[in-house]
Scaffold this motif. Structure first.
Motif: not given
Lengths: 450, 457
Positions: A61-62, A65-66, A73, A141, A143-147
């Motif tokens: 996941a890390c 996301l990166a 999940k 940051n 354009d990062m998305r979430r879990v």
């Protein structure tokens, strides 16, 4: 020097012994390469019940996301269930954290494209190049998305696809008595729900607790399924089913507790499907010739692919096969549900056939074309396969030859197939013939040249 | 020094950088694996994060690496660093990781590593952690010895119980307080304080934001003047406070709508805590206002000055009995109270200032007006690091009559005024501070700035 190494990073993905070899750092970097390859979008992450699964899911996941992907999940679900989920929601891709039938100290990443299928060999080569080049997409940051967690809908999506293809009422009316060994794997809870609640079977389940370790060899082979055989007899079950830890492979036991040969199970599934729908069949080169006989009865062509699910799927897609799979390892692929090995589809097809015919599993198996098979392995050495191939060709000058995966020599009385294993440092030798003596003779010939 | 080139900093203070542009997932995994290797087993490792989206990515990587090195992980979700430190003591945790870049802009992130008891790592521990990181020989455990992860959502309440035991919240309820949460973790904690203790807090910018903050999360006087002070009078509040993202720092403004100097946070707190006792020592850095010395002297206390940075304070605290320390902190609004050891805790700072108001029974503006006036001037100039030693020598020659302190750059002291020139740890600049009792030391400040500028790149 030993040719066994505890880590393998290849076009098939990444697989290794957890600890010093398959590290979270490696999993994270590989996932970031994957995220870079599929582009920003949702990526589905699932795992089997291995103790190292939780750790690796976090690392994966890390990396995703990166790279700017959203992470969905699913928790613990079978690999085919995750693949169907990817296809259903049109995700950018999927990663299943599972070493399938390998022992518990192993883990691996299985990678899927936006259709929930294995990447083809060219795509896989691009991905591994990207990993080695280590120039990953680095999301900022903003354009990062979430879990996103979705522990609920994946099994239902999977069941819904199967139920569209089989006559569930016909199965329910029979109230089959079924024994199950779920190896405490990813399918444990789902299999109970599927067989008992959906297919209306009287279920006798063992090893259906995902919190427990694998109770037996994870690969569902006849020799490791003694407990299931005993359960079938005790419960006087109509059928016994055994899964592997990620729920793609299936082994089947008949009403006497005898575990059927996996090639026969695939042949039976091919027959089940071709009776209802004509079309091409794809199996790997080592699969029984019974498949050709059955397909010929239905007037359908059979194509052979190199061993390995990805190879079979690639070919099935290209020829628009209606059924396929791999004998030997219990992989039934029914594209109407999804182009992947799926133990649930296998269970449903077999129970439906039993319900339609009213015949027992042993009777159905006995009606299959009869072949004798021998298989074995010898240690791999660099250069050994080529010499073996030359020697075999010289020993059997009249044989028809297929070189797509090692060497397959086809004779009127049967065939020999020698190849290098995709996953272990072994040469695999298989032979099949119409009689036990012929099969033994062909196998002995190949083994003597090895 | 190369200007602007540093967007990643790996130092004893941890790991800090612009995510995706310096700070990558690879760094996160390697550093967390080093920390998991460094920590002795026994007790879980506690994780918390700020609301930045990138904190989620970092959380995943840190959890993976800690599980792989055999540590159980307790994830507190979005919480402030003080909440993590409190939970660590409660759970007797082996370690902790705080993910968040505090007062830095949204595109930054950082990892702070905490040792048993919730304290920051000592210099020696940090050095060892760095050695492991650079060696990249991590102690990954086999598949049957990996850690397990669980979540804990009770940490904020447990932390508030501790605050309620330390402060007479009933007495502070009468103050109407305007609070700018800057979209950070303080909003979660303060909202819960309102629910549980009936505090009269008016929260603004309370929503947790992951991508951009409503304004820069800085706790300088300038930020308080711009964002906070004008609203304090409008809503008729007795005081206004402004937090950074992880609520370790705080700025404030009085009921008249005047923003206080950031230097005043530690002054008012020291005044209150020295009066309360028993601690007599104020730990602070060489750049903090001299008013602190005057306030401490009035209570018979002393100020112990240290190089700038959290590390010097943390190291010094280990060498002094806890009950002798009244307060530790810096003139940036980051203050540690001895009741909450080793924690820069903006919320405890705010409550201490409110407690001071309650004890004195006077409006905040009058309370502040009661202190002698000091004026501080601050500037920064990019320089070539190569010539920094020459710069300090020239400054020392220029002011032969000044008392000299060389522990962190150069500090020059005269009666009633001082100057401090040092290389920043966080930006590629030299910082200049000048303070004088009474009016601004404008001439001295300009002289020093000109001299520093002559070394500018």
């Amino acid at each position: 020097m030993s040719r066994v190494h505890p880590l393998k990073i290849s076009v098939a993905g990444i697989r290794g012994v957890v600890g010093d070899y398959l590290t979270p750092n490696l999993a994270c970097a590989f996932a970031q390469a994957f995220g870079t390859y599929v582009g920003p979008g949702p990526v589905v992450v699932a795992r089997d019940t291995r103790a190292s699964g939780e750790m690796l899911v976090h690392a994966v996941a890390c990396g995703l996301l990166a790279s700017g992907c959203e992470v969905i999940k699913l928790g613990i679900v079978p690999t085919p269930t995750a693949q169907i989920y990817v296809a259903d929601i049109r995700a950018a891709g999927g990663i299943a954290v599972t070493a399938s039938h390998n022992p518990p100290e192993y883990n691996a990443l299985k990678l899927f494209n936006s259709e929930g299928l294995f990447f083809n060999r060219y795509e896989r080569a691009e991905l591994i190049d990207l990993y080695h080049q280590s120039e990953f997409r680095q999301a900022l940051n903003e354009d990062m998305r979430r879990v996103v967690l979705d522990a609920e809908t994946a099994p239902e999506r999977h069941f819904a696809r199967i139920l569209k293809q089989i006559d569930v009422e016909k199965i329910r009316r029979r109230r089959f008595r079924v024994a199950l060994d779920a190896v405490n794997g990813a399918g444990s809870r789902m299999s109970v729900r599927f067989l008992r609640d959906i297919l209306g079977c009287e279920l006798h389940a063992i090893h259906a607790d995902p919190s427990q370790p694998f109770p037996r060899e994870p690969e569902p082979l006849p020799e490791s399924l003694g407990e299931l055989s005993g359960l079938v007899l005790r419960a006087r079950a109509d059928a016994g089913f055994a899964q592997d830890p990620d729920g793609d492979r299936l082994a089947v036991a008949g009403e006497t507790g005898r575990v059927l040969d996996n090639d026969d199970v695939l042949a039976l599934a091919v027959d089940c499907v071709l009776r209802k729908q004509k079309g091409p069949v794809v199996v790997n080169l080592t699969t029984t010739s019974a498949v050709e006989d059955i397909a010929a009865r239905h007037g359908c062509p059979v194509y052979r692919a190199p061993v390995g699910e990805a190879n079979v799927v690639e070919r099935m897609r290209a020829v628009r096969a209606v059924i396929g799979g791999e004998g030997g390892n219990g992989g039934i692929i029914f594209p109407a549900v999804h182009l992947c090995r799926d133990s649930y589809t296998g269970m449903a097809l077999i129970l439906e056939r039993m319900a339609e015919t009213g015949e027992t599993l042993n009777t159905l198996a006995a009606a299959l074309p009869r072949y004798w098979r021998r298989s074995g392995k010898c240690p791999f050495e660099h250069g050994k396969l080529g010499l073996l191939m030359q020697a075999l060709e010289a020993a059997l000058p009249g044989a028809r030859i297929d070189r797509t995966d090692g060497l397959k020599l086809m004779l009127p009385e049967g065939w020999i197939h020698v190849r290098a294993s995709n996953t272990e440092p072994l040469l695999r030798i298989s032979a099949e013939a119409k009689s036990r003596e012929e099969a033994d003779r062909l196998y002995a010939l190949a083994a003597s040249l090895c | 020094m190369v200007r602007g080139a540093r967007s990643l900093r790996i130092s004893p203070a941890g790991l800090r950088g612009i995510v995706g542009h310096g700070l990558t997932a690879t760094h996160v995994l390697d550093f967390a694996a080093a920390f998991g290797t460094f920590l002795e087993p026994g007790g879980p490792v506690v994780l918390g994060r700020d609301p930045r989206v990138s904190s989620l990515m970092i959380r995943e990587g840190v959890a993976g690496a800690l599980l792989a090195t055999g540590h159980d992980v307790v994830d507190l979700g979005i919480v402030s660093t003080p909440v993590i430190q409190h939970a660590m003591r409660r759970m007797d945790a082996a370690g902790g990781v705080s993910i968040g870049a505090s007062h830095n802009p949204a595109e930054w992130n950082a990892l702070k590593f905490l040792a048993r008891g919730g304290r920051y790592l000592s210099s020696a521990e940090s050095e060892e952690l760095l050695d492991i990181y650079h060696l990249r020989k991590f102690r990954f455990r086999s598949w049957d010895a990996l850690g397990r992860r669980r979540e804990d959502e009770t940490a904020i309440d447990a932390y508030l119980d501790a605050l309620a035991a330390e402060f007479d919240l009933g007495a502070l309820r009468r103050f109407r307080v305007l609070i700018d949460c800057t979209n950070g973790t303080s909003g979660l904690i303060l909202r819960r304080m309102i629910e549980r203790f009936g505090m009269n807090f008016i929260l603004i910018n309370e929503a947790l934001e992951g991508r951009t903050f409503v304004h820069e999360p800085s706790t300088t006087k300038k930020m308080a003047e711009l964002q906070l002070a004008p609203l304090v009078r409008t809503v008729g509040a007795d005081a206004g406070f402004l937090f950074d993202i992880d609520s370790d720092r705080v700025a404030f403004a009085d009921e008249q709508g005047e923003a206080a100097s950031e230097e005043m946070v530690i002054v008012v707190i020291a005044d209150e805590l020295l009066e309360r006792g028993p601690g007599r020592i104020v730990l602070t850095n060489l750049s903090t206002t001299a008013l602190l010395d005057e306030v401490a002297a009035a209570h018979g206390g002393t100020v112990m000055r240290l190089p700038v940075g959290r590390q010097a304070v943390v190291d010094a605290m280990t060498a002094i009995p806890a009950d002798r320390i009244a307060v530790a902190g810096e003139g940036t609004g980051a203050v540690m109270l001895p009741q909450f050891p080793y924690v820069y805790d903006g919320i405890a700072s705010m409550l201490t200032i409110l407690a001071r108001m309650a004890r004195r029974g006077e409006p905040l503006s009058e309370l502040l007006a009661g202190y002698p006036s000091y004026t501080i001037l601050k500037g920064k100039i990019p320089v070539r690091t190569h010539f920094v030693p020459e710069l300090f020598d020239e400054l020392e020659r220029r002011y032969p009559e000044a008392r000299i302190d060389r522990r962190d750059g150069l500090r020059l002291d005269w009666d009633g005024r001082w100057a401090h020139v040092r290389v920043s740890q966080t930006e590629p600049v030299v910082r200049v501070l000048c303070e004088q009792r009474g009016p601004a030391p404008r001439r001295l400040f300009d002289e020093i700035m000109d001299l520093v500028r002559s070394y500018s790149s």
